[in-house]
Design an enzyme around this catalytic site. Sequence first.
Site, PDB file in Angstrom:
ATOM      1  N   HIS A 176      16.621  10.397   6.797  1.00 37.72           N
ATOM      2  CA  HIS A 176      18.072  10.100   6.812  1.00 37.72           C
ATOM      3  C   HIS A 176      18.573   9.939   8.256  1.00 37.72           C
ATOM      4  O   HIS A 176      18.281  10.775   9.109  1.00 37.72           O
ATOM      5  CB  HIS A 176      18.810  11.252   6.115  1.00 37.72           C
ATOM      6  CG  HIS A 176      20.301  11.138   6.173  1.00 37.72           C
ATOM      7  ND1 HIS A 176      21.116  12.233   6.362  1.00 37.72           N
ATOM      8  CD2 HIS A 176      21.128  10.064   6.068  1.00 37.72           C
ATOM      9  CE1 HIS A 176      22.382  11.831   6.358  1.00 37.72           C
ATOM     10  NE2 HIS A 176      22.417  10.529   6.195  1.00 37.72           N
TER      11      HIS A 176
HETATM   12 CA    CA Z   1      16.635   6.035   6.680  1.00 36.82          CA
END
Ligand code: CA
Length: 400
Positions: free
Chosen positions: A186
Amino acid sequence: ENGIEKPKGYTVSFHYNAEVEYHHFGSSHPMKPWRLTLAKQLILAYGLEYAMDLYQPRPATFDELAIFHDRQYLGFLQSITPQNLDSDPEKAKYLELFGFGGESNDCPVFDGLWNYVSLYSGASVHAAHNLLNHQSDIAINWSGGLHHAKKNAASGFCYVNDIVLAIQHLLTQNQRVLYVDVDVHHGDGVEQAFESTDRVFTLSYHKYGLDKWGAGFFPGTGNINEVGPTDPSNRGKGHTLNIPLEDGIDDEQYKWLFKTVTGAVISKYQPTAIVLQCGADSLGGDRLGRFNLNIKAHGFCVEHVKSFNIPLLLIGGGGYTPRNVARTWCHETAVCTGSELHNNLPMHLPYLQAFDGTENGGGMLYPNLHNTKRHDNQNTREKLQKLVAHAMENLRYLEG
Ligand code: CA
Ligand code: VJV
Ligand code: ZN
């Protein structure tokens, strides 16, 4: 001639200072700057340098990094060395505070650390400037993409956030910048930096979820419900989209998902510049990753974003199986220049050995990485359809 020519109509620039290659995180640390040597050698062996403008950017200065980062954090980063690390109690106190502590050693203090961060950041800032000056339509910095760094802390192999710095420069002349992140992790640092503005939209595709021991995949954030600030008075509301995925996603699923979701974001948000983080740890067989993508499926993300003809900054990121990182970034460089590359690697490639033998991909540019699969596909058609429906629901806020 090798048939590689400068394409007419648009310009691709390549921003790279080879000094980054010579920095070491430590012998068994997964982040290996020499993967950039392999990538560069492949790019040169295919003659792609003739299809681009090449730049050797200078390192970013302290003041340039301070556009985003806290000066106290930068002062620490600039002065810390493996030698004064233990000897200076004053420094030991700050290690933990600035994200270096713990037994993890994700962010080690190594020789030349300051030089390393200044080099990769300088290249991203230079690439952003080439877009601003209209000297290029696509600017590439494979040494950047360190998306976890925070304004006052190192995190997940990232010390300085070159992406945030580059976007800050793009914002001087662009009303809306789109950030897209295909690294398997992320893109939390970039998301956080721009959470309170509607002038940057952040979109990250990543592995999300707990393993069988209950540990969350790093950094543990990026649920579909994390859409940024919810306070209606916050301008950043609705300008974050997270696409959490499970182990083993394959080429067709990922391409469909990427095209559908990224396409919807571009048409709704109408960015005037795009930054694409091309972390190669989403490939099959990556040492840290969990996905099963082949090189051409990863490259499809670049093709798709490029097809919108919006000024584009391409940056690297993760990628822990160096030979496949090199293959992917070479392929993606060719996608930018519009060149087709032969699957047989050039004979005169200096590091041919690294790509040779069945276990290393048999001397091919596009070996089947599904053969190296270690993660069963947990992403069903139904789950992905629900995810896309949820993502589209999140995007409704953009309609105002
Ligand atoms: Ca990513
Ligand atoms: O998962 C974590 C943190 C821990 C503590 C440290 N141990 C080693 C692992 C669990 C909670 N960190 C991740 C960080 C991933 C960073 C990804 C960066 C990017 O690709 O998104 C952008 C460039 C993690 N996963 C694996 C490791 N750390 C790891 C770190 C090492 C290591 C082996 C694995 C550090 C040193 C050494 N081996 C020698
Ligand atoms: Zn990553």
